[in-house]
Design an enzyme around this catalytic site. Structure first.
Site, PDB file in Angstrom:
ATOM      1  N   ARG A  35      29.488  14.976  51.995  1.00 56.92           N
ATOM      2  CA  ARG A  35      28.355  14.809  52.926  1.00 56.92           C
ATOM      3  C   ARG A  35      28.650  13.777  54.015  1.00 56.92           C
ATOM      4  O   ARG A  35      28.125  13.882  55.133  1.00 56.92           O
ATOM      5  CB  ARG A  35      27.098  14.412  52.145  1.00 56.92           C
ATOM      6  N   LYS A 197      18.006  33.632  37.446  1.00 59.49           N
ATOM      7  CA  LYS A 197      16.710  34.295  37.313  1.00 59.49           C
ATOM      8  C   LYS A 197      16.252  35.060  38.550  1.00 59.49           C
ATOM      9  O   LYS A 197      16.432  34.614  39.672  1.00 59.49           O
ATOM     10  CB  LYS A 197      15.651  33.248  36.987  1.00 59.49           C
ATOM     11  N   GLY A 353      22.113  26.449  46.116  1.00 62.64           N
ATOM     12  CA  GLY A 353      22.253  26.192  44.689  1.00 62.64           C
ATOM     13  C   GLY A 353      23.684  26.101  44.203  1.00 62.64           C
ATOM     14  O   GLY A 353      24.530  25.453  44.808  1.00 62.64           O
ATOM     15  N   GLY A 376      18.407  23.915  48.797  1.00 57.46           N
ATOM     16  CA  GLY A 376      17.009  24.299  48.957  1.00 57.46           C
ATOM     17  C   GLY A 376      16.688  24.731  50.376  1.00 57.46           C
ATOM     18  O   GLY A 376      15.970  25.720  50.599  1.00 57.46           O
TER      19      GLY A 376
END
Ligand code: AMP
Length: 395
Positions: A35, A197, A353, A376
């Site tokens: 980062r 999921k 993710g 996100g």
């Protein structure tokens, strides 16, 4: 879209929202500088123009002032990455910070203390944002990881800079890359959605059906789709309450002329463990006591063929439980396929993710066209949402 190149920073103080939320070990050393590296080009551009940089960031989730979340721990590492001695001030607003900014000469870099030492930051407090705004002439947002949050330093602050605000190089590249996939893509377009999921990806799937020609659905999501269509999934992860939704997605895809590709075979295991017994098995015939944990060889071949005919690829989510070596082959194979396609001119974007962790772990990060830095934030863009941090600059 206003970017750094629309400004000459000579004798100007750039107030830059960076994402220096980096991992630290027990000795408070930075263990991954990605980062910091990512913010470098923005900072260097300002310095090369003859300006100075005031850097603001959050680190972790402190409750008030907590020494272990102080950004002082990362000063040495930022200095090393930038090649410029970085100054630090132990507050991010108020007299001390203002004085440090006033004393900042051209070519210098000042890092402010953790923004989240003030609860006003996350609350998007206007008075706090106004105090922050005093610390620079031009506001630059280069923090994609927090662009989906309407925090004081990411969004609210922008209103105090009227024309003098822009995207940093990193954020601009993120926006351009996602735009290249969602709106300005070369066809055929493929999205690969994996992960655990259906429920966490449903809005992404719905939005993406309007944008893609092919959709590979892999990972744990597979089994909800397989069971919904009458297959037997054994002990595989499956959301029974999402089966109707899965059928609806298949119907919508058909109506929109999107080809859906599911695994046809899986590596099934008799335990959720790297040392479990395994077998390659038809995805629709998994017996009780067995769970599908990775895409099988025939599926990998099929996916390779799909990848090879597409000119734009978005990849979000691993195809198996890649954290365990025994179930990482499907994800690695997909990485190879996308690597080859990229070499042949396909634009490939990886993000959201766990996929970023997977491509890094298996050495594909340098081989795809772009790896997004914001999990996100990226997912929200894929869901078709406007991100407050981006809107605030565009306003
Ligand atoms: P996400 O954050 O939604 O991209 O999900 C990533 C997680 O999904 C990873 O931790 C994987 O281990 C997990 N995953 C992928 N495939 C499967 C599977 N077949 N069964 C259970 N978990 C899976």
């Amino acid at each position: 879209m206003k970017t750094l190149n629309d400004f000459n920073f000579e004798d100007k103080k750039a107030l830059i929202r960076v994402d220096f939320n980096v991992p630290l070990n027990d000795a408070f050393e930075v263990t991954d500088t990605t980062r910091i590296q990512a913010a470098k080009s923005t900072i260097i551009k300002v310095l090369e123009d003859g300006g100075s940089c005031v850097l603001m960031s959050h680190l972790g989730r402190p409750k008030g002032v907590e020494e272990k979340f102080s950004l002082k721990h990362i000063v040495a590492e930022v200095t090393k990455v930038l090649g410029v001695q970085v100054k630090f001030i132990e507050d991010c607003v108020g007299e001390k910070a203002e004085e440090a900014v006033a004393n900042l000469a051209s070519g210098e870099v000042l890092l402010l203390e953790n923004l989240r030492f003030y609860e006003e930051e996350k609350k998007g407090d206007v008075a706090f944002a106004e105090k922050l705004a005093k610390l620079g002439d031009v506001y630059v947002n280069d923090a994609f990881g927090t662009a989906h949050r309407a925090h004081a330093s990411t969004t609210i602050i922008a209103q105090f800079f009227s024309e003098n605000k822009c995207f940093g190089n990193l954020l601009a590249r993120e926006i351009e890359s996602i735009d290249k996939v969602l709106n300005n893509s070369e066809k055929p377009v493929l999205a690969v959605l994996g992960g655990a999921k259906v429920s966490s990806k449903i809005t992404v799937i719905e939005n993406i059906l309007d944008k893609v020609d092919h959709l590979i659905i892999g990972g744990g999501m597979t089994f909800t789709f397989v069971k919904a269509q009458g297959g037997t999934v054994g002990d595989s992860i499956c959301e029974d309450d999402k089966m109707d939704l899965a059928l609806e997605i298949l119907k919508q895809a058909k109506a929109k002329n999107v080809q859906i590709h599911l695994p046809v075979d899986v590596i099934a295991a008799d335990d959720f463990s790297n040392d479990a017994n395994t077998q390659v098995i038809d995805v629709t015939k998994i017996p009780d006591g067995w769970q599908g944990l990775d895409a099988g060889p025939k599926s990998r071949e099929n996916f390779d063929a799909v990848v090879n005919k597409c000119k734009t690829i978005l990849w979000n989510g691993p195809l198996g439980v890649f954290e365990m070596e025994s179930f990482s082959e499907g994800t690695i194979a997909l990485g190879h396929s996308i690597d080859n396609a990229t070499k042949n001119g396909t634009f490939s974007l990886v993000g959201g993710g766990d996929s970023v962790a997977a491509v890094k772990q298996f050495g594909f990060a340098e081989k795809v066209s772009y790896v997004s830095t914001g999990g996100g934030a990226m997912l929200e863009m894929l869901e078709g949402k406007a991100l407050p941090g981006i809107e605030a600059i565009l306003k």
